[in-house]
Design a protein around this motif. Structure first.
Motif, PDB file in Angstrom:
ATOM      1  N   ASP A 173       0.829  -1.211   0.000  1.00 35.26           N
ATOM      2  CA  ASP A 173       0.000   0.000   0.000  1.00 35.26           C
ATOM      3  C   ASP A 173       0.863   1.260   0.000  1.00 35.26           C
ATOM      4  OD1 ASP A 173      -2.256  -1.602   0.044  1.00 35.26           O
ATOM      5  OD2 ASP A 173      -2.649  -1.300   2.193  1.00 35.26           O
ATOM      6  N   LEU A 174       1.926   1.275   0.808  1.00 36.88           N
ATOM      7  CA  LEU A 174       2.829   2.428   0.838  1.00 36.88           C
ATOM      8  C   LEU A 174       3.518   2.637  -0.510  1.00 36.88           C
ATOM      9  CD1 LEU A 174       4.519   1.941   4.334  1.00 36.88           C
ATOM     10  CD2 LEU A 174       3.024   3.822   3.664  1.00 36.88           C
ATOM     11  N   ILE A 175       3.979   1.550  -1.108  1.00 37.37           N
ATOM     12  CA  ILE A 175       4.658   1.636  -2.408  1.00 37.37           C
ATOM     13  C   ILE A 175       3.699   2.179  -3.457  1.00 37.37           C
ATOM     14  CG2 ILE A 175       5.640   0.241  -4.280  1.00 37.37           C
ATOM     15  CD1 ILE A 175       6.841  -1.559  -1.973  1.00 37.37           C
ATOM     16  N   ASN A 176       2.475   1.678  -3.464  1.00 37.38           N
ATOM     17  CA  ASN A 176       1.489   2.165  -4.438  1.00 37.38           C
ATOM     18  C   ASN A 176       1.174   3.645  -4.220  1.00 37.38           C
ATOM     19  OD1 ASN A 176       1.332  -0.337  -5.681  1.00 37.38           O
ATOM     20  ND2 ASN A 176      -0.365  -1.016  -4.399  1.00 37.38           N
ATOM     21  N   ALA A 177       1.074   4.063  -2.960  1.00 36.14           N
ATOM     22  CA  ALA A 177       0.814   5.479  -2.666  1.00 36.14           C
ATOM     23  C   ALA A 177       1.993   6.347  -3.125  1.00 36.14           C
ATOM     24  CB  ALA A 177       0.568   5.664  -1.167  1.00 36.14           C
ATOM     25  N   GLU A 178       3.221   5.884  -2.904  1.00 32.18           N
ATOM     26  CA  GLU A 178       4.408   6.627  -3.355  1.00 32.18           C
ATOM     27  C   GLU A 178       4.398   6.759  -4.877  1.00 32.18           C
ATOM     28  OE1 GLU A 178       7.097   8.109  -1.823  1.00 32.18           O
ATOM     29  OE2 GLU A 178       6.479   7.636   0.220  1.00 32.18           O
ATOM     30  N   ARG A 179       4.077   5.673  -5.554  1.00 34.68           N
ATOM     31  CA  ARG A 179       4.060   5.708  -7.031  1.00 34.68           C
ATOM     32  C   ARG A 179       2.967   6.626  -7.556  1.00 34.68           C
ATOM     33  NH1 ARG A 179       5.397  -0.521  -7.632  1.00 34.68           N
ATOM     34  NH2 ARG A 179       7.655  -0.344  -7.632  1.00 34.68           N
ATOM     35  N   ARG A 180       1.810   6.613  -6.900  1.00 33.31           N
ATOM     36  CA  ARG A 180       0.734   7.531  -7.319  1.00 33.31           C
ATOM     37  C   ARG A 180       1.176   8.972  -7.130  1.00 33.31           C
ATOM     38  NH1 ARG A 180      -2.518   3.682  -4.904  1.00 33.31           N
ATOM     39  NH2 ARG A 180      -2.647   4.865  -2.961  1.00 33.31           N
ATOM     40  N   GLN A 181       1.810   9.254  -6.004  1.00 34.10           N
ATOM     41  CA  GLN A 181       2.292  10.611  -5.729  1.00 34.10           C
ATOM     42  C   GLN A 181       3.355  11.012  -6.744  1.00 34.10           C
ATOM     43  OE1 GLN A 181       3.686  11.169  -1.733  1.00 34.10           O
ATOM     44  NE2 GLN A 181       4.479  13.203  -2.158  1.00 34.10           N
ATOM     45  N   GLN A 182       4.206  10.053  -7.105  1.00 38.25           N
ATOM     46  CA  GLN A 182       5.270  10.310  -8.074  1.00 38.25           C
ATOM     47  C   GLN A 182       4.681  10.678  -9.438  1.00 38.25           C
ATOM     48  OE1 GLN A 182       7.649   6.839  -9.056  1.00 38.25           O
ATOM     49  NE2 GLN A 182       9.511   8.069  -8.836  1.00 38.25           N
ATOM     50  N   SER A 183       3.597  10.007  -9.811  1.00 37.95           N
ATOM     51  CA  SER A 183       3.002  10.280 -11.125  1.00 37.95           C
ATOM     52  C   SER A 183       2.206  11.576 -11.130  1.00 37.95           C
ATOM     53  CB  SER A 183       2.109   9.115 -11.566  1.00 37.95           C
ATOM     54  OG  SER A 183       0.999   8.984 -10.708  1.00 37.95           O
ATOM     55  N   VAL A 184       1.809  12.077  -9.964  1.00 36.27           N
ATOM     56  CA  VAL A 184       1.033  13.310  -9.859  1.00 36.27           C
ATOM     57  C   VAL A 184       1.926  14.534  -9.801  1.00 36.27           C
ATOM     58  CG1 VAL A 184      -0.557  14.588  -8.362  1.00 36.27           C
ATOM     59  CG2 VAL A 184      -0.927  12.169  -8.775  1.00 36.27           C
ATOM     60  N   GLU A 185       3.113  14.393  -9.205  1.00 40.50           N
ATOM     61  CA  GLU A 185       4.005  15.545  -9.052  1.00 40.50           C
ATOM     62  C   GLU A 185       4.373  16.113 -10.418  1.00 40.50           C
ATOM     63  OE1 GLU A 185       7.414  14.651  -6.676  1.00 40.50           O
ATOM     64  OE2 GLU A 185       6.227  14.449  -4.863  1.00 40.50           O
ATOM     65  N   PRO A 186       4.250  17.423 -10.565  1.00 39.10           N
ATOM     66  CA  PRO A 186       4.575  18.041 -11.850  1.00 39.10           C
ATOM     67  C   PRO A 186       6.076  17.980 -12.128  1.00 39.10           C
ATOM     68  CG  PRO A 186       4.123  19.718 -10.209  1.00 39.10           C
ATOM     69  CD  PRO A 186       3.852  18.381  -9.566  1.00 39.10           C
ATOM     70  N   VAL A 187       6.369  17.754 -13.379  1.00 42.79           N
ATOM     71  CA  VAL A 187       7.764  17.737 -13.823  1.00 42.79           C
ATOM     72  C   VAL A 187       8.161  19.178 -14.116  1.00 42.79           C
ATOM     73  CG1 VAL A 187       9.339  16.894 -15.594  1.00 42.79           C
ATOM     74  CG2 VAL A 187       7.448  15.453 -14.810  1.00 42.79           C
ATOM     75  N   PRO A 188       9.266  19.662 -13.550  1.00 46.60           N
ATOM     76  CA  PRO A 188       9.665  21.045 -13.802  1.00 46.60           C
ATOM     77  C   PRO A 188      10.001  21.254 -15.289  1.00 46.60           C
ATOM     78  CG  PRO A 188      11.230  19.946 -12.313  1.00 46.60           C
ATOM     79  CD  PRO A 188      10.173  18.964 -12.680  1.00 46.60           C
ATOM     80  N   ARG A 189       9.485  22.347 -15.790  1.00 54.64           N
ATOM     81  CA  ARG A 189       9.757  22.681 -17.204  1.00 54.64           C
ATOM     82  C   ARG A 189      11.050  23.466 -17.311  1.00 54.64           C
ATOM     83  NH1 ARG A 189       3.890  24.545 -19.520  1.00 54.64           N
ATOM     84  NH2 ARG A 189       2.875  22.570 -19.126  1.00 54.64           N
ATOM     85  N   PRO A 190      11.783  23.218 -18.380  1.00 51.94           N
ATOM     86  CA  PRO A 190      13.018  24.005 -18.558  1.00 51.94           C
ATOM     87  C   PRO A 190      12.664  25.475 -18.785  1.00 51.94           C
ATOM     88  CG  PRO A 190      12.690  22.449 -20.391  1.00 51.94           C
ATOM     89  CD  PRO A 190      11.560  22.258 -19.433  1.00 51.94           C
ATOM     90  N   GLU A 191      13.503  26.342 -18.235  1.00 53.30           N
ATOM     91  CA  GLU A 191      13.279  27.772 -18.381  1.00 53.30           C
ATOM     92  C   GLU A 191      13.607  28.198 -19.805  1.00 53.30           C
ATOM     93  OE1 GLU A 191      15.108  30.212 -15.428  1.00 53.30           O
ATOM     94  OE2 GLU A 191      14.775  28.704 -13.884  1.00 53.30           O
ATOM     95  N   LYS A 192      12.811  29.121 -20.311  1.00 54.58           N
ATOM     96  CA  LYS A 192      13.078  29.663 -21.648  1.00 54.58           C
ATOM     97  C   LYS A 192      14.105  30.759 -21.540  1.00 54.58           C
ATOM     98  CE  LYS A 192       8.514  28.689 -23.446  1.00 54.58           C
ATOM     99  NZ  LYS A 192       7.317  29.237 -24.045  1.00 54.58           N
ATOM    100  N   THR A 193      15.013  30.732 -22.471  1.00 53.89           N
ATOM    101  CA  THR A 193      16.056  31.776 -22.465  1.00 53.89           C
ATOM    102  C   THR A 193      15.898  32.721 -23.614  1.00 53.89           C
ATOM    103  OG1 THR A 193      17.508  30.284 -23.659  1.00 53.89           O
ATOM    104  CG2 THR A 193      17.756  30.428 -21.252  1.00 53.89           C
TER     105      THR A 193
END
Length: 193
Positions: A173-193
């Motif tokens: 259950d903990l592993i599944n919750a961690e994986r769900r949280q991992q898939s929900v966290e936004p991936v940082p976008r590279p900054e535009k230069t």
């Protein structure tokens, strides 16, 4: 297998990471953390503290005890040093058999909030795998010896199997919750230069 002293050191570093504490408070919190089956004596705590002082992981400060009316003895408060903080981070970043052993897992789990998600997942998965291996071994031995055991020995074995099965479900259950949280966290976008 982790030595008891190493487990105590990790726990002390983690507690002092939260805030400075005196020996009595450390022992009280460690006993709560270690659980009812593993009471920590001052004879175990103070040698660990002395070793950590020599390694410069912690330092002691003497403070006047305002509550002590009958004694003028100052209270020694232990606090984490920068070196100790780095050691705590290093220990919490380790992934391998000592991370999921019975002696060490509970302490590491208590401080998971300060651990990277990938490390948490690897430790949880390692612990689950270790318990599943143990469960398979016990179940195969149980089938061979079931007829030779009396009612109480058999009941104790069944209780042990159920406890490990319950912990495996909890870990899953903990592993599944961690994986769900991992898939929900936004991936940082590279900054535009």
């Amino acid at each position: 297998m982790a030595r008891r002293g190493e487990t105590i050191e990790l726990a002390v570093l983690g507690l002092l990471h939260e805030s400075p504490m005196h020996g009595y408070e450390l022992r009280k919190r460690l006993n709560l953390m270690l659980g009812w089956g593993r009471v920590l004596s001052y004879g175990s705590l103070y040698p660990a503290l002395k070793k950590m002082l020599r390694a410069s992981w912690i330092e002691e400060r003497t403070v006047k005890n305002p509550a002590a009316v009958t004694t003028r003895r100052p209270r020694i408060v232990y606090q984490l040093t920068e070196t100790g903080d780095k050691e705590f981070v290093r220990l919490m970043s380790e992934v391998g058999p000592t991370a999921w052993e019975d002696d060490n897992f509970d302490i590491r789990f208590a401080f998971f909030g300060r651990t990277d998600m990938e490390i948490r997942l690897r430790v949880l998965e390692g612990r689950r795998t270790r318990l599943q291996e143990r469960l398979e071994k016990v179940q195969s031995q149980l089938q061979l010896t079931q007829k030779e055991m009396d009612q109480y020995a058999s009941e104790l074995q069944r209780h042990g199997v159920e406890s490990v099965e319950r912990e495996v479900r909890w870990l899953s259950d903990l592993i599944n919750a961690e994986r769900r949280q991992q898939s929900v966290e936004p991936v940082p976008r590279p900054e535009k230069t």
